[in-house]
Write a protein that holds these residues in place. Structure first.
Motif, PDB file in Angstrom:
ATOM      1  N   PHE A  18       0.810  -1.209   0.000  1.00  0.00           N
ATOM      2  CA  PHE A  18       0.000   0.000   0.000  1.00  0.00           C
ATOM      3  C   PHE A  18       0.850   1.268   0.000  1.00  0.00           C
ATOM      4  CE2 PHE A  18      -3.608  -2.717   0.971  1.00  0.00           C
ATOM      5  CZ  PHE A  18      -4.583  -2.095   0.217  1.00  0.00           C
ATOM      6  N   ILE A  19       2.041   1.229   0.578  1.00  0.00           N
ATOM      7  CA  ILE A  19       2.952   2.376   0.459  1.00  0.00           C
ATOM      8  C   ILE A  19       3.388   2.541  -0.985  1.00  0.00           C
ATOM      9  CG2 ILE A  19       5.263   3.195   1.067  1.00  0.00           C
ATOM     10  CD1 ILE A  19       4.767   2.056   3.882  1.00  0.00           C
ATOM     11  N   TYR A  20       3.682   1.426  -1.648  1.00  0.00           N
ATOM     12  CA  TYR A  20       4.031   1.478  -3.073  1.00  0.00           C
ATOM     13  C   TYR A  20       2.874   2.053  -3.888  1.00  0.00           C
ATOM     14  CZ  TYR A  20       5.017  -0.091  -7.800  1.00  0.00           C
ATOM     15  OH  TYR A  20       5.211  -0.135  -9.151  1.00  0.00           O
ATOM     16  N   ASP A  21       1.660   1.618  -3.565  1.00  0.00           N
ATOM     17  CA  ASP A  21       0.478   2.118  -4.260  1.00  0.00           C
ATOM     18  C   ASP A  21       0.328   3.627  -4.056  1.00  0.00           C
ATOM     19  OD1 ASP A  21      -2.052   1.865  -5.688  1.00  0.00           O
ATOM     20  OD2 ASP A  21      -2.986   2.216  -3.717  1.00  0.00           O
ATOM     21  N   ALA A  22       0.543   4.092  -2.843  1.00  0.00           N
ATOM     22  CA  ALA A  22       0.409   5.521  -2.557  1.00  0.00           C
ATOM     23  C   ALA A  22       1.470   6.330  -3.297  1.00  0.00           C
ATOM     24  CB  ALA A  22       0.512   5.758  -1.056  1.00  0.00           C
ATOM     25  N   ILE A  23       2.693   5.804  -3.345  1.00  0.00           N
ATOM     26  CA  ILE A  23       3.761   6.526  -4.048  1.00  0.00           C
ATOM     27  C   ILE A  23       3.469   6.599  -5.542  1.00  0.00           C
ATOM     28  CG2 ILE A  23       6.208   6.402  -4.682  1.00  0.00           C
ATOM     29  CD1 ILE A  23       6.709   5.372  -1.829  1.00  0.00           C
ATOM     30  N   THR A  24       2.954   5.523  -6.121  1.00  0.00           N
ATOM     31  CA  THR A  24       2.613   5.569  -7.547  1.00  0.00           C
ATOM     32  C   THR A  24       1.450   6.528  -7.803  1.00  0.00           C
ATOM     33  OG1 THR A  24       1.223   3.610  -7.320  1.00  0.00           O
ATOM     34  CG2 THR A  24       3.487   3.271  -8.057  1.00  0.00           C
ATOM     35  N   LYS A  25       0.526   6.629  -6.849  1.00  0.00           N
ATOM     36  CA  LYS A  25      -0.567   7.593  -7.006  1.00  0.00           C
ATOM     37  C   LYS A  25      -0.055   9.017  -6.944  1.00  0.00           C
ATOM     38  CE  LYS A  25      -4.427   4.830  -5.334  1.00  0.00           C
ATOM     39  NZ  LYS A  25      -5.433   4.656  -4.281  1.00  0.00           N
ATOM     40  N   ILE A  26       0.903   9.287  -6.066  1.00  0.00           N
ATOM     41  CA  ILE A  26       1.486  10.632  -5.977  1.00  0.00           C
ATOM     42  C   ILE A  26       2.216  10.973  -7.267  1.00  0.00           C
ATOM     43  CG2 ILE A  26       3.280  11.988  -4.832  1.00  0.00           C
ATOM     44  CD1 ILE A  26       2.481  10.649  -2.222  1.00  0.00           C
ATOM     45  N   ASN A  27       3.001  10.034  -7.790  1.00  0.00           N
ATOM     46  CA  ASN A  27       3.761  10.278  -9.020  1.00  0.00           C
ATOM     47  C   ASN A  27       2.855  10.434 -10.233  1.00  0.00           C
ATOM     48  OD1 ASN A  27       6.208  10.272  -7.708  1.00  0.00           O
ATOM     49  ND2 ASN A  27       6.573   8.092  -8.078  1.00  0.00           N
ATOM     50  N   ALA A  28       1.684   9.812 -10.199  1.00  0.00           N
ATOM     51  CA  ALA A  28       0.748   9.922 -11.323  1.00  0.00           C
ATOM     52  C   ALA A  28      -0.049  11.226 -11.261  1.00  0.00           C
ATOM     53  CB  ALA A  28      -0.202   8.737 -11.325  1.00  0.00           C
ATOM     54  N   GLY A  29       0.109  11.969 -10.193  1.00  0.00           N
ATOM     55  CA  GLY A  29      -0.608  13.232 -10.077  1.00  0.00           C
ATOM     56  C   GLY A  29      -1.961  13.100  -9.410  1.00  0.00           C
ATOM     57  N   ASN A  30      -2.256  11.930  -8.872  1.00  0.00           N
ATOM     58  CA  ASN A  30      -3.512  11.724  -8.171  1.00  0.00           C
ATOM     59  C   ASN A  30      -3.442  12.425  -6.815  1.00  0.00           C
ATOM     60  OD1 ASN A  30      -5.922  10.794  -7.202  1.00  0.00           O
ATOM     61  ND2 ASN A  30      -5.539   8.653  -7.703  1.00  0.00           N
ATOM     62  N   ASP A  31      -4.521  13.089  -6.428  1.00  0.00           N
ATOM     63  CA  ASP A  31      -4.524  13.870  -5.200  1.00  0.00           C
ATOM     64  C   ASP A  31      -4.978  13.078  -3.981  1.00  0.00           C
ATOM     65  OD1 ASP A  31      -3.666  16.099  -6.556  1.00  0.00           O
ATOM     66  OD2 ASP A  31      -5.684  16.872  -6.890  1.00  0.00           O
ATOM     67  N   THR A  32      -5.305  11.807  -4.147  1.00  0.00           N
ATOM     68  CA  THR A  32      -5.871  11.065  -3.018  1.00  0.00           C
ATOM     69  C   THR A  32      -5.095   9.785  -2.698  1.00  0.00           C
ATOM     70  OG1 THR A  32      -7.366   9.944  -4.519  1.00  0.00           O
ATOM     71  CG2 THR A  32      -8.207  11.923  -3.444  1.00  0.00           C
ATOM     72  N   PRO A  33      -3.819   9.901  -2.317  1.00  0.00           N
ATOM     73  CA  PRO A  33      -3.092   8.699  -1.899  1.00  0.00           C
ATOM     74  C   PRO A  33      -3.241   8.423  -0.409  1.00  0.00           C
ATOM     75  CG  PRO A  33      -1.565  10.491  -2.007  1.00  0.00           C
ATOM     76  CD  PRO A  33      -2.910  11.023  -2.472  1.00  0.00           C
ATOM     77  N   TRP A  34      -4.002   9.248   0.289  1.00  0.00           N
ATOM     78  CA  TRP A  34      -4.043   9.182   1.748  1.00  0.00           C
ATOM     79  C   TRP A  34      -4.719   7.918   2.260  1.00  0.00           C
ATOM     80  CZ3 TRP A  34      -0.375  12.150   2.373  1.00  0.00           C
ATOM     81  CH2 TRP A  34      -0.249  13.313   1.625  1.00  0.00           C
ATOM     82  N   LEU A  35      -5.651   7.388   1.517  1.00  0.00           N
ATOM     83  CA  LEU A  35      -6.290   6.149   1.937  1.00  0.00           C
ATOM     84  C   LEU A  35      -5.277   4.995   1.915  1.00  0.00           C
ATOM     85  CD1 LEU A  35      -8.831   4.695   2.835  1.00  0.00           C
ATOM     86  CD2 LEU A  35      -9.374   4.314   0.435  1.00  0.00           C
ATOM     87  N   SER A  36      -4.419   4.983   0.922  1.00  0.00           N
ATOM     88  CA  SER A  36      -3.378   3.953   0.854  1.00  0.00           C
ATOM     89  C   SER A  36      -2.402   4.095   2.011  1.00  0.00           C
ATOM     90  CB  SER A  36      -2.632   4.041  -0.471  1.00  0.00           C
ATOM     91  OG  SER A  36      -3.487   3.740  -1.538  1.00  0.00           O
ATOM     92  N   PHE A  37      -2.040   5.330   2.351  1.00  0.00           N
ATOM     93  CA  PHE A  37      -1.158   5.542   3.497  1.00  0.00           C
ATOM     94  C   PHE A  37      -1.841   5.132   4.801  1.00  0.00           C
ATOM     95  CE2 PHE A  37       1.306   8.786   0.944  1.00  0.00           C
ATOM     96  CZ  PHE A  37       2.474   8.055   0.940  1.00  0.00           C
ATOM     97  N   LEU A  38      -3.126   5.369   4.906  1.00  0.00           N
ATOM     98  CA  LEU A  38      -3.871   4.983   6.100  1.00  0.00           C
ATOM     99  C   LEU A  38      -3.911   3.461   6.259  1.00  0.00           C
ATOM    100  CD1 LEU A  38      -5.694   5.932   8.479  1.00  0.00           C
ATOM    101  CD2 LEU A  38      -7.610   5.647   6.922  1.00  0.00           C
ATOM    102  N   ILE A  39      -4.168   2.756   5.167  1.00  0.00           N
ATOM    103  CA  ILE A  39      -4.201   1.301   5.213  1.00  0.00           C
ATOM    104  C   ILE A  39      -2.808   0.749   5.519  1.00  0.00           C
ATOM    105  CG2 ILE A  39      -4.629  -0.788   3.858  1.00  0.00           C
ATOM    106  CD1 ILE A  39      -6.859   0.796   2.449  1.00  0.00           C
ATOM    107  N   ALA A  40      -1.774   1.371   4.979  1.00  0.00           N
ATOM    108  CA  ALA A  40      -0.399   0.947   5.279  1.00  0.00           C
ATOM    109  C   ALA A  40      -0.091   1.161   6.756  1.00  0.00           C
ATOM    110  CB  ALA A  40       0.588   1.721   4.414  1.00  0.00           C
ATOM    111  N   GLY A  41      -0.542   2.272   7.309  1.00  0.00           N
ATOM    112  CA  GLY A  41      -0.347   2.514   8.735  1.00  0.00           C
ATOM    113  C   GLY A  41      -1.063   1.489   9.592  1.00  0.00           C
ATOM    114  N   MET A  42      -2.259   1.108   9.169  1.00  0.00           N
ATOM    115  CA  MET A  42      -2.991   0.064   9.898  1.00  0.00           C
ATOM    116  C   MET A  42      -2.263  -1.284   9.805  1.00  0.00           C
ATOM    117  SD  MET A  42      -5.654   1.125  11.472  1.00  0.00           S
ATOM    118  CE  MET A  42      -6.583  -0.373  11.678  1.00  0.00           C
TER     119      MET A  42
END
Length: 64
Positions: A18-42
């Motif tokens: 999920f951290i990898y997913d969030a980083i790819t979302k940030i690099n793609a210009g997507n503004d909502t990687p926070w759910l992936s970071f939240l799931i990674a934190g969990m």
């Protein structure tokens, strides 16, 4: 019951994915990687939570 000792590492693998997913979302210009970071934190939280209880059960079994 020995497999329960190793299932806690599945949470770390999920967190890394999920951290990898969030980083790819940030690099793609997507503004909502926070759910992936939240799931990674969990996932990280669950790893330490399961680890604590596995250690507690192991200590309890050693006493008996």
């Amino acid at each position: 019951m020995g497999y329960l000792k190793y299932t806690q590492y599945a949470y770390l693998i999920i967190a890394v994915l999920f951290i990898y997913d969030a980083i790819t979302k940030i690099n793609a210009g997507n503004d909502t990687p926070w759910l992936s970071f939240l799931i990674a934190g969990m996932g990280v939280f669950m790893f330490f939570f399961r680890r604590k209880f596995a250690k507690k059960f192991e200590d309890r079994n050693k006493k008996q």
